[in-house]
Design a protein around this motif. Structure first.
Motif, mmCIF file in Angstrom:
data_model
loop_
_atom_site.group_PDB
_atom_site.id
_atom_site.type_symbol
_atom_site.label_atom_id
_atom_site.label_comp_id
_atom_site.label_asym_id
_atom_site.label_seq_id
_atom_site.Cartn_x
_atom_site.Cartn_y
_atom_site.Cartn_z
ATOM 1 N N VAL A 48 -6.892 14.688 -6.802
ATOM 2 C CA VAL A 48 -8.100 14.370 -6.034
ATOM 3 C C VAL A 48 -7.705 13.699 -4.717
ATOM 4 C CG1 VAL A 48 -10.260 13.100 -6.012
ATOM 5 C CG2 VAL A 48 -9.429 14.106 -8.145
ATOM 6 N N PRO A 49 -8.151 14.223 -3.575
ATOM 7 C CA PRO A 49 -7.802 13.608 -2.284
ATOM 8 C C PRO A 49 -8.521 12.275 -2.071
ATOM 9 C CG PRO A 49 -8.500 15.911 -2.027
ATOM 10 C CD PRO A 49 -8.890 15.490 -3.403
ATOM 11 N N ASP A 50 -7.885 11.423 -1.295
ATOM 12 C CA ASP A 50 -8.464 10.161 -0.830
ATOM 13 C C ASP A 50 -9.070 9.355 -1.974
ATOM 14 O OD1 ASP A 50 -8.982 8.289 1.087
ATOM 15 O OD2 ASP A 50 -10.873 9.188 1.756
ATOM 16 N N THR A 51 -8.256 9.122 -2.987
ATOM 17 C CA THR A 51 -8.718 8.347 -4.135
ATOM 18 C C THR A 51 -7.676 7.302 -4.492
ATOM 19 O OG1 THR A 51 -9.592 8.476 -6.389
ATOM 20 C CG2 THR A 51 -7.686 9.828 -5.900
ATOM 21 N N THR A 52 -8.125 6.208 -5.071
ATOM 22 C CA THR A 52 -7.212 5.161 -5.519
ATOM 23 C C THR A 52 -6.733 5.491 -6.924
ATOM 24 O OG1 THR A 52 -8.305 3.471 -4.171
ATOM 25 C CG2 THR A 52 -6.970 2.712 -6.013
ATOM 26 N N LEU A 53 -5.444 5.673 -7.070
ATOM 27 C CA LEU A 53 -4.882 5.983 -8.386
ATOM 28 C C LEU A 53 -4.710 4.715 -9.207
ATOM 29 C CD1 LEU A 53 -2.156 8.579 -7.325
ATOM 30 C CD2 LEU A 53 -4.413 9.034 -8.297
ATOM 31 N N LEU A 54 -4.326 3.618 -8.534
ATOM 32 C CA LEU A 54 -4.137 2.346 -9.231
ATOM 33 C C LEU A 54 -4.220 1.224 -8.218
ATOM 34 C CD1 LEU A 54 -1.704 1.343 -11.988
ATOM 35 C CD2 LEU A 54 -1.504 0.124 -9.821
ATOM 36 N N GLU A 55 -4.842 0.128 -8.604
ATOM 37 C CA GLU A 55 -4.822 -1.078 -7.781
ATOM 38 C C GLU A 55 -4.798 -2.293 -8.687
ATOM 39 O OE1 GLU A 55 -8.197 -1.696 -5.298
ATOM 40 O OE2 GLU A 55 -9.639 -0.989 -6.782
ATOM 41 N N THR A 56 -4.155 -3.326 -8.217
ATOM 42 C CA THR A 56 -4.065 -4.559 -8.990
ATOM 43 C C THR A 56 -3.973 -5.731 -8.026
ATOM 44 O OG1 THR A 56 -2.777 -5.750 -10.684
ATOM 45 C CG2 THR A 56 -1.539 -4.386 -9.140
ATOM 46 N N GLY A 57 -4.528 -6.865 -8.417
ATOM 47 C CA GLY A 57 -4.502 -8.047 -7.572
ATOM 48 C C GLY A 57 -5.775 -8.236 -6.779
ATOM 49 N N ASP A 58 -5.694 -9.027 -5.737
ATOM 50 C CA ASP A 58 -6.839 -9.409 -4.917
ATOM 51 C C ASP A 58 -6.842 -8.604 -3.616
ATOM 52 O OD1 ASP A 58 -8.845 -10.570 -3.487
ATOM 53 O OD2 ASP A 58 -7.996 -12.606 -3.482
ATOM 54 N N VAL A 74 -0.704 5.981 -15.037
ATOM 55 C CA VAL A 74 -1.965 6.154 -14.306
ATOM 56 C C VAL A 74 -2.838 7.188 -15.009
ATOM 57 C CG1 VAL A 74 -2.993 6.856 -12.114
ATOM 58 C CG2 VAL A 74 -0.880 5.515 -12.125
ATOM 59 N N LYS A 75 -4.118 6.866 -15.148
ATOM 60 C CA LYS A 75 -5.055 7.771 -15.822
ATOM 61 C C LYS A 75 -5.874 8.617 -14.850
ATOM 62 C CE LYS A 75 -3.780 6.048 -19.755
ATOM 63 N NZ LYS A 75 -2.862 6.840 -20.629
ATOM 64 N N ASN A 76 -5.982 8.194 -13.602
ATOM 65 C CA ASN A 76 -6.782 8.932 -12.633
ATOM 66 C C ASN A 76 -6.092 10.236 -12.231
ATOM 67 O OD1 ASN A 76 -8.621 6.860 -12.691
ATOM 68 N ND2 ASN A 76 -7.835 5.850 -10.869
ATOM 69 N N TYR A 131 0.854 -1.187 0.000
ATOM 70 C CA TYR A 131 0.000 0.000 0.000
ATOM 71 C C TYR A 131 0.894 1.242 0.000
ATOM 72 C CZ TYR A 131 -3.376 -3.500 1.514
ATOM 73 O OH TYR A 131 -4.165 -4.618 1.595
ATOM 74 N N MET A 132 0.773 2.062 -1.036
ATOM 75 C CA MET A 132 1.592 3.266 -1.173
ATOM 76 C C MET A 132 0.686 4.495 -1.141
ATOM 77 S SD MET A 132 4.001 1.749 -4.157
ATOM 78 C CE MET A 132 2.492 1.146 -4.880
ATOM 79 N N ILE A 133 1.019 5.426 -0.261
ATOM 80 C CA ILE A 133 0.149 6.581 -0.031
ATOM 81 C C ILE A 133 0.932 7.862 -0.283
ATOM 82 C CG2 ILE A 133 -1.361 7.726 1.624
ATOM 83 C CD1 ILE A 133 -1.390 5.035 3.187
ATOM 84 N N VAL A 134 0.366 8.740 -1.099
ATOM 85 C CA VAL A 134 0.987 10.037 -1.385
ATOM 86 C C VAL A 134 -0.006 11.143 -1.063
ATOM 87 C CG1 VAL A 134 2.497 9.151 -3.203
ATOM 88 C CG2 VAL A 134 0.201 9.973 -3.797
ATOM 89 N N THR A 135 0.497 12.338 -0.844
ATOM 90 C CA THR A 135 -0.389 13.493 -0.716
ATOM 91 C C THR A 135 -0.868 13.881 -2.108
ATOM 92 O OG1 THR A 135 1.485 15.007 -0.864
ATOM 93 C CG2 THR A 135 0.783 14.353 1.333
ATOM 94 N N PRO A 136 -2.069 14.417 -2.247
ATOM 95 C CA PRO A 136 -2.556 14.807 -3.575
ATOM 96 C C PRO A 136 -1.611 15.799 -4.238
ATOM 97 C CG PRO A 136 -4.338 14.844 -1.987
ATOM 98 C CD PRO A 136 -3.079 14.644 -1.200
ATOM 99 N N SER A 137 -1.390 15.609 -5.515
ATOM 100 C CA SER A 137 -0.515 16.504 -6.271
ATOM 101 C C SER A 137 -1.175 17.869 -6.441
ATOM 102 C CB SER A 137 -0.203 15.899 -7.639
ATOM 103 O OG SER A 137 0.497 16.813 -8.451
ATOM 104 N N LYS A 138 -0.355 18.894 -6.522
ATOM 105 C CA LYS A 138 -0.889 20.234 -6.749
ATOM 106 C C LYS A 138 -1.208 20.475 -8.220
ATOM 107 C CE LYS A 138 1.499 22.206 -2.745
ATOM 108 N NZ LYS A 138 2.472 23.218 -2.267
#
Length: 861
Positions: free
Chosen positions: A820-830, A814-816, A788-795
């Motif tokens: 946008v705060p508190d959003t999943t930019l990418l996820e893969t797997g189970d 990444v297309k997202n 799990y990788m967490i970043v602050t929203p980009s400006k």
């Protein structure tokens, strides 16, 4: 054992490039066992690594592998060791005999850290190394005290004028307020690099001659006679004329147009200012202006270098005198003296004088080896790989089946200790320095799931999608970004595709942004990231409390903040290597009592103790504490204070008080009598709790060599290229000390340096950038199943920041929206990967019936 022996080809000199989780310890253990099964005497085999924990793991692996294979009830263990050592007919009785032999002669097994090895070597050559009689090793805390003591002696022996001159030289003409602080900072950044160098190493940068007065007057006239139409250009030219006229060269050092002028000359383009070209005929005037600025900058740098050299020379005298008086040495002291001895003497003669011969050398984590350490190890490696030495040892060959061997394992992608001297290039040059080396590559992980390995490959193979890579096309030796871009491209091109040996293991990767309060400042953005990390950890533990979770940060400051947040949330958490004992309120009260005795006039400590259990002791005050320390000693005094606090403490607090007492007993053997030094030791030294917590918070560097079911990575927003305050070496050969050293200068002034020094600065920048990439590689390969990788929203939506979060964003395409705060930019797997972990644990916990494990139920499957 002749029917089970392998041929010498199986034990040829070998270098293994092993990616994260691919079994470096397994390979090294296999090599060690192969040698033992061929009858090689254990005392002739030397295996080295960097930490006691790693050395213990290697030794445990050797004994455990043999012991389980010797058990008749573990036929699968016997089959495994047969595959591991390549002996298809190896009987269990042979394993049993070897186990018994090793246990009876455990002292003959030479598995150690480099520090331990070097200490043993130092004891073999005390006269040559000029060691004091009955010397002992110092620890990090004592080294700090010795450094401060040496600096204090230096200051007391200089008069005020000499101190002012030295501080002016070190500060490029500026005098800082804290004399001791400035001197210690210089010593910490420069002393280690110059220890083996000649006295002239700081004098390689020389300021060029300043343009003569006639040239300067001509330049002034040319600037004033030029009459461009644009007002801004006229004002800038007049400003330059006034600077030259008043001889205020310092004003030119921060002038961006100076660097822009040099860039325009290199590119053959006209010089512009606010998109307007300067009038023709000013080339000579600008060249004179540039030479004046260059002279001033390099004069200041030369003065700073000379001051640094003088300081370090004086410090060397004082610190050596202090250590000889106290008969203490640090590991670095021993390493430097050994490297000088092995470099200047006949290595063969020295090796023959050792207590025990080394015919087989096994080196672990070799990418973190420093040049100083390699200078000591090189004669050992050379001896075990030289053809003439091997062929001449026919008697040993006939007796054991193998005469000498060399084995080296490492991974340059995990070279994250450059800040303490490690040079990954040494690993790359081993094959050139030693003959007949076989190189092997391991890129199949036995730790992580296929989902994670695919993710790792995608990230690092596609780093060049970031716009940072575009700067590689530049051709300016003074351009720091060019070196960093080329380092980025080289890392991506050399990165191998990673595979997983655990094809059925589930995995999950999530790359997301943290929540962001409205109008959040930098601190609030940072805290929001940590709070989300704490939430992820809490949610995972609610699904499976037995999970091991690692939260990895870049800085120690973040570790402290995260531990506070997690404990506030009610989670049991620990720091790798333990936490300082100051995580206990009871310990803090004892420390306040000691500081009250050390500084009776400072009422802060007395205020802290007011109303607490200690204040109820009859006659308790600063004099009471000092009297008890003088009469009974520090350990007894602390035990007495702890006895008054213990009735008010829970089990955890009581344990920390006991650990404080043990720490005081160890400290009582040291030379410093000051209570404040003990208090500082307590505040800095980490002490483990008996049982590690399910959530462990640590820096990426502390996570090296560890693995977790799930890893949460934060602080991905920090600049990839850390700001350097170090000195820069000029190196001709990794086997020799630097030929030149200089203090660091900002990237905007590299253009003043010669081409050789520009390359030296550029190499340091590229190495630092590569080390940052290695650090993040280590971070994301600690996970077995969940990442799990967490970043602050980009400006900005294009997210072109110079940090690893941005590299991830572009490498993964990444297309997202990253703003946008508190959003999943990418996820893969189970995302429910922990269900498999939970079921596996249920299976492993099933009781045995008649020595056979029960089959799992359908639900457990």
């Amino acid at each position: 054992m002749s029917d089970q022996q392998t041929d010498d080809q199986g034990l040829s000199p070998t270098l293994v490039r092993a990616s994260a989780g691919t079994g470096k310890t397994y390979q090294l253990t296999a090599r060690f066992l192969k040698l033992l099964f061929q009858g090689v005497p254990p005392e002739t085999v030397l295996a080295t690594t960097f930490t006691r924990k790693a050395a213990g793991e290697i030794l445990n692996r050797i004994l455990h592998t043999l012991a389980t294979a010797a058990s008749e009830s573990r036929p699968e263990a016997l089959e495994e060791i047969r595959k591991q050592v390549g002996l298809a007919t190896l009987p269990s009785t042979c394993c049993l005999q070897l186990t018994e032999k090793l246990l009876l002669n455990i002292h003959r097994l030479r598995v150690s850290t480099l520090d331990s090895l070097f200490t043993q070597l130092a004891k073999s050559f005390p006269y040559e190394l000029k060691l004091p009689a009955t010397w002992r090793l110092s620890d990090e805390i004592e080294e700090v005290w010795l450094r401060e003591r040496a600096v204090g002696l230096m200051i007391t022996q200089l008069d005020r004028a000499e101190i002012a001159t030295l501080m002016s030289m070190l500060g490029k003409g500026e005098i800082r307020r804290s004399v001791a602080g400035e001197l210690i900072q210089v010593i910490e950044t420069a002393y280690s690099k110059q220890r083996s160098c000649s006295s002239k190493v700081w004098s390689h940068i020389k300021a060029p001659k300043k343009p003569d007065d006639s040239k300067i007057r001509d330049a002034i006239d040319e600037f004033r006679s030029a009459q461009p139409k644009q007002k801004r250009l006229r004002e800038k030219l007049e400003k330059f004329a006034e600077i030259l006229e008043s001889d205020d060269a310092d004003a030119l050092l921060n002038e961006t147009l100076i660097a822009k002028y040099r860039e325009s000359v290199l590119r053959g383009e006209p010089l512009t200012y606010y998109r307007s070209e300067f009038p023709p005929g000013l080339d000579e005037a600008f060249e004179t202006l540039y030479e004046v600025a260059k002279n001033r900058h390099l004069s200041l740098l030369q003065m700073q270098n000379e001051g640094t050299g003088q300081l370090l020379q004086a410090y060397e005298s004082h610190i050596r005198e202090s250590k000889e008086e106290l008969r203490v040495l640090s590991f670095e002291d021993i390493s430097v003296r050994l490297s000088e001895l092995f470099r200047d003497s006949s290595a063969e003669q020295l090796l023959n004088r050792m207590d025990g011969v080394v015919d087989h050398l096994l080196l672990d984590e070799f990418q973190d080896t420093s040049p100083t350490q390699w200078q000591v190890l090189y004669p050992f490696a050379l001896r075990t790989t030289q053809t003439d030495c091997v062929q001449s040892d026919q008697a040993n060959r006939q007796e054991t089946g193998v005469s000498r061997s060399f084995f080296c394992v490492g991974d340059t992608k995990q070279a994250i200790y450059g800040w303490r001297g490690g040079v990954a290039e040494i690993f790359d040059t081993v094959a050139q320095q030693l003959k007949n080396i076989d190189e092997l590559k391991q890129d199949k992980s036995y730790r992580s799931s296929p989902v994670l390995m695919d993710f790792v490959s995608r990230v690092f193979k596609n780093l060049t999608r970031h716009s940072l890579a575009d700067d590689a096309k530049r051709n300016d030796l003074s351009d720091k970004s060019m070196y960093e871009a080329r380092a980025l491209i080289q890392f991506a091109e050399r990165f191998p595709i990673h595979l997983s040996a655990k094809e059925s293991l589930r995995g999950y990767v999530q790359f997301s942004t943290a929540p962001l309060p409205e109008e959040a400042d930098q601190l609030a953005r940072r805290t929001a990231t940590f709070q989300k990390a704490a939430g992820v950890a809490r949610e995972l533990l609610s699904q499976d409390p037995s999970l091991s979770i690692g939260i990895l940060t870049r800085t120690n400051r973040a570790v402290a903040e995260l531990i506070y947040l997690l404990e506030t949330a009610g989670l049991e958490v620990s720091q790798e290597g333990g936490n300082p004992l100051t995580d206990s309120a009871a310990v803090e009260m004892v420390l306040s009592a000691l500081m009250m005795a050390e500084h009776p006039g400072d009422r802060r400590w007395e205020f802290h103790l007011t109303g607490g259990p200690l204040s109820k002791i009859e006659g308790f005050n600063a004099n009471w504490v000092r009297r008890h320390v003088d009469e009974y000693g520090l350990p007894e005094t602390i035990e007495m204070l702890a006895s008054h606090l213990a009735p008010c403490c829970d089990e955890r607090e009581t344990l920390r008080l006991k650990q404080l007492a043990y720490l005081a007993i160890d400290y009582d053997l040291h030379t410093s009598p000051r209570l404040r030094d003990f208090v500082r030791l307590v505040r800095e030294k980490r002490v483990d709790r008996p049982r590690p917590a399910p959530v462990r918070v640590m820096t990426v560097h502390q996570a090296k060599g560890l693995e977790f079911d799930a890893v949460i990575v934060v602080e991905l927003d920090g600049d990839l290229a850390r700001q350097s305050v170090d000195c820069v070496p000029q190196i001709e050969s990794l086997m020799q000390p630097p030929i030149g050293l200089t203090r660091y200068t900002g990237k905007d002034r590299w253009h003043f340096l010669s081409r050789d020094w520009q390359k030296a600065f550029g190499k340091q920048a590229a190495d630092s950038f590569t080390e940052s990439l290695c650090m993040w590689y280590v971070a994301i390969t600690r996970a077995k199943q969940g990442l799990y990788m967490i970043v602050t929203p980009s400006k900005k939506s294009d997210y072109t920041a110079k940090n690893f979060g941005s590299l991830l964003f572009h490498a993964l395409d990444v297309k997202n929206d990253p703003t946008v705060p508190d959003t999943t930019l990418l996820e893969t797997g189970d995302p429910n990967w922990f269900d498999q972990t939970r079921a596996s644990r249920r299976i492993s916990e099933l009781p045995e019936v008649g020595g056979v494990a029960r089959k799992p139920t359908r639900f457990a499957k």
